[in-house]
Design a protein around this motif. Structure first.
Motif, PDB file in Angstrom:
ATOM      1  N   PRO A 168       0.822  -1.210   0.000  1.00  0.00           N
ATOM      2  CA  PRO A 168       0.000   0.000   0.000  1.00  0.00           C
ATOM      3  C   PRO A 168       0.857   1.260   0.000  1.00  0.00           C
ATOM      4  O   PRO A 168       1.851   1.339   0.730  1.00  0.00           O
ATOM      5  CB  PRO A 168      -0.811  -0.110   1.298  1.00  0.00           C
ATOM      6  CG  PRO A 168      -0.833  -1.569   1.609  1.00  0.00           C
ATOM      7  CD  PRO A 168       0.474  -2.108   1.120  1.00  0.00           C
ATOM      8  N   PRO A 169       0.499   2.254  -0.810  1.00  0.00           N
ATOM      9  CA  PRO A 169       1.308   3.473  -0.905  1.00  0.00           C
ATOM     10  C   PRO A 169       1.385   4.249   0.398  1.00  0.00           C
ATOM     11  O   PRO A 169       2.338   5.005   0.609  1.00  0.00           O
ATOM     12  CB  PRO A 169       0.599   4.288  -1.997  1.00  0.00           C
ATOM     13  CG  PRO A 169      -0.781   3.712  -2.097  1.00  0.00           C
ATOM     14  CD  PRO A 169      -0.660   2.277  -1.729  1.00  0.00           C
ATOM     15  N   GLU A 170       0.418   4.052   1.287  1.00  0.00           N
ATOM     16  CA  GLU A 170       0.449   4.805   2.547  1.00  0.00           C
ATOM     17  C   GLU A 170       1.426   4.213   3.567  1.00  0.00           C
ATOM     18  O   GLU A 170       1.734   4.853   4.573  1.00  0.00           O
ATOM     19  CB  GLU A 170      -0.954   4.890   3.160  1.00  0.00           C
ATOM     20  CG  GLU A 170      -1.558   3.563   3.595  1.00  0.00           C
ATOM     21  CD  GLU A 170      -2.330   2.875   2.477  1.00  0.00           C
ATOM     22  OE1 GLU A 170      -3.060   1.917   2.779  1.00  0.00           O
ATOM     23  OE2 GLU A 170      -2.202   3.297   1.310  1.00  0.00           O
ATOM     24  N   ARG A 171       1.909   3.007   3.306  1.00  0.00           N
ATOM     25  CA  ARG A 171       2.900   2.428   4.224  1.00  0.00           C
ATOM     26  C   ARG A 171       4.239   3.138   4.035  1.00  0.00           C
ATOM     27  O   ARG A 171       4.670   3.367   2.909  1.00  0.00           O
ATOM     28  CB  ARG A 171       3.076   0.941   3.974  1.00  0.00           C
ATOM     29  CG  ARG A 171       1.973   0.088   4.559  1.00  0.00           C
ATOM     30  CD  ARG A 171       2.415  -1.361   4.654  1.00  0.00           C
ATOM     31  NE  ARG A 171       3.247  -1.591   5.820  1.00  0.00           N
ATOM     32  CZ  ARG A 171       2.838  -2.220   6.921  1.00  0.00           C
ATOM     33  NH1 ARG A 171       1.598  -2.665   6.998  1.00  0.00           N
ATOM     34  NH2 ARG A 171       3.654  -2.406   7.924  1.00  0.00           N
ATOM     35  N   PRO A 172       4.917   3.484   5.124  1.00  0.00           N
ATOM     36  CA  PRO A 172       6.210   4.167   4.971  1.00  0.00           C
ATOM     37  C   PRO A 172       7.233   3.252   4.299  1.00  0.00           C
ATOM     38  O   PRO A 172       7.399   2.095   4.696  1.00  0.00           O
ATOM     39  CB  PRO A 172       6.620   4.489   6.409  1.00  0.00           C
ATOM     40  CG  PRO A 172       5.843   3.536   7.263  1.00  0.00           C
ATOM     41  CD  PRO A 172       4.557   3.278   6.532  1.00  0.00           C
ATOM     42  N   GLU A 202      -1.698  -6.511   5.338  1.00  0.00           N
ATOM     43  CA  GLU A 202      -1.110  -5.996   4.105  1.00  0.00           C
ATOM     44  C   GLU A 202       0.396  -6.246   4.081  1.00  0.00           C
ATOM     45  O   GLU A 202       1.007  -6.562   5.110  1.00  0.00           O
ATOM     46  CB  GLU A 202      -1.405  -4.494   3.968  1.00  0.00           C
ATOM     47  CG  GLU A 202      -0.877  -3.662   5.127  1.00  0.00           C
ATOM     48  CD  GLU A 202      -1.435  -2.241   5.145  1.00  0.00           C
ATOM     49  OE1 GLU A 202      -2.524  -2.015   4.600  1.00  0.00           O
ATOM     50  OE2 GLU A 202      -0.769  -1.361   5.732  1.00  0.00           O
ATOM     51  N   SER A 243       4.435  -5.241   3.528  1.00  0.00           N
ATOM     52  CA  SER A 243       5.286  -4.094   3.850  1.00  0.00           C
ATOM     53  C   SER A 243       6.686  -4.330   3.298  1.00  0.00           C
ATOM     54  O   SER A 243       7.086  -5.466   3.031  1.00  0.00           O
ATOM     55  CB  SER A 243       5.348  -3.853   5.359  1.00  0.00           C
ATOM     56  OG  SER A 243       6.036  -4.911   6.008  1.00  0.00           O
TER      57      SER A 243
END
Length: 215
Positions: free
Chosen positions: A5-9, A36, A38
């Motif tokens: 996911p793009p929101e994961r750092p 999800e 990472s």
């Protein structure tokens, strides 16, 4: 490519053409709590949670597919902490004389990023610092790699990623069946400079093909 996911750092890491043991590499794992995937930087050379110190990591950069499910140092990670190690290519050294070796770069034929089968582990130091580390699973060499080296990393095709990462139920026998040599006709190999033998050398020229001189 790995559906993170793009929101994961995302970790910041510099490109490298000459990864060495104890270096940190980005690995893909499944975060079961968040549901999800990472991308995390981890140290190459697995340090099991029960280890007394980190020195064991020098001997655990690779895990043999044939014993990864039974060897104590890898057994628990194989059950619960499997990951993918994304790389463009890997190096192997071919013995060409009593003391002479020639390095080769090996990649997918279409030159896509490949996902190597890995295991990861958490280890707490005596100073209460957490270290995350990983190992790469190896198997017998395919027909392309065999003339160069007798082992090769396990390369996992995308259809196996959900099961390998633990996103869906899977039997141990299904996991071990994945640890097979990748099809040779879907890979390429080329000779590269012996400069790759020194980890101080780290630039794009290391993966450029060289002309082999006739003996």
């Amino acid at each position: 490519m790995f559906r993170i996911p793009p929101e994961r750092p995302a970790p910041n890491f510099a490109p490298s053409w000459n990864i060495a043991p104890t270096d940190s590499l980005p690995i893909v794992r499944y975060d079961s709590k968040a549901g999800e995937r990472s991308l995390d930087l981890m140290r190459w050379g697995l340090v099991p949670y029960w280890a007394k110190d980190m020195k064991i990591g020098f001997s655990t950069i690779n895990a043999m597919a044939e014993t990864v499910d039974t060897k104590p140092v890898f057994r628990e990670a194989f059950k619960r902490r499997r990951c993918l190690v994304p790389v463009d290519n890997f190096y192997e050294w071919q013995k060409i004389g009593p003391k002479e070796k020639q390095p080769y770069a090996i990649a997918l034929a279409e030159r896509d990023v490949m996902a190597l089968a890995g295991l990861w582990e958490n280890w707490k130091s005596p100073a209460d610092e957490w270290v995350r580390s990983f190992t790469i699973v190896t198997t017998a060499a395919n027909e392309l790699c065999a003339p160069i080296h007798n082992r090769m990393p396990v390369i996992l095709p995308p259809e196996t990623w959900p099961a390998w990462l633990g996103e869906e139920p899977v039997e141990p026998a299904q996991l071990t069946a994945m640890l097979a040599p990748y099809p040779a006709d879907r890979m390429v190999a080329w000779p590269v400079s012996a400069r790759v033998g020194n980890v101080k050398n780290n630039d794009p020229s290391l993966v450029e093909p060289i002309e082999l001189t006739a003996a």
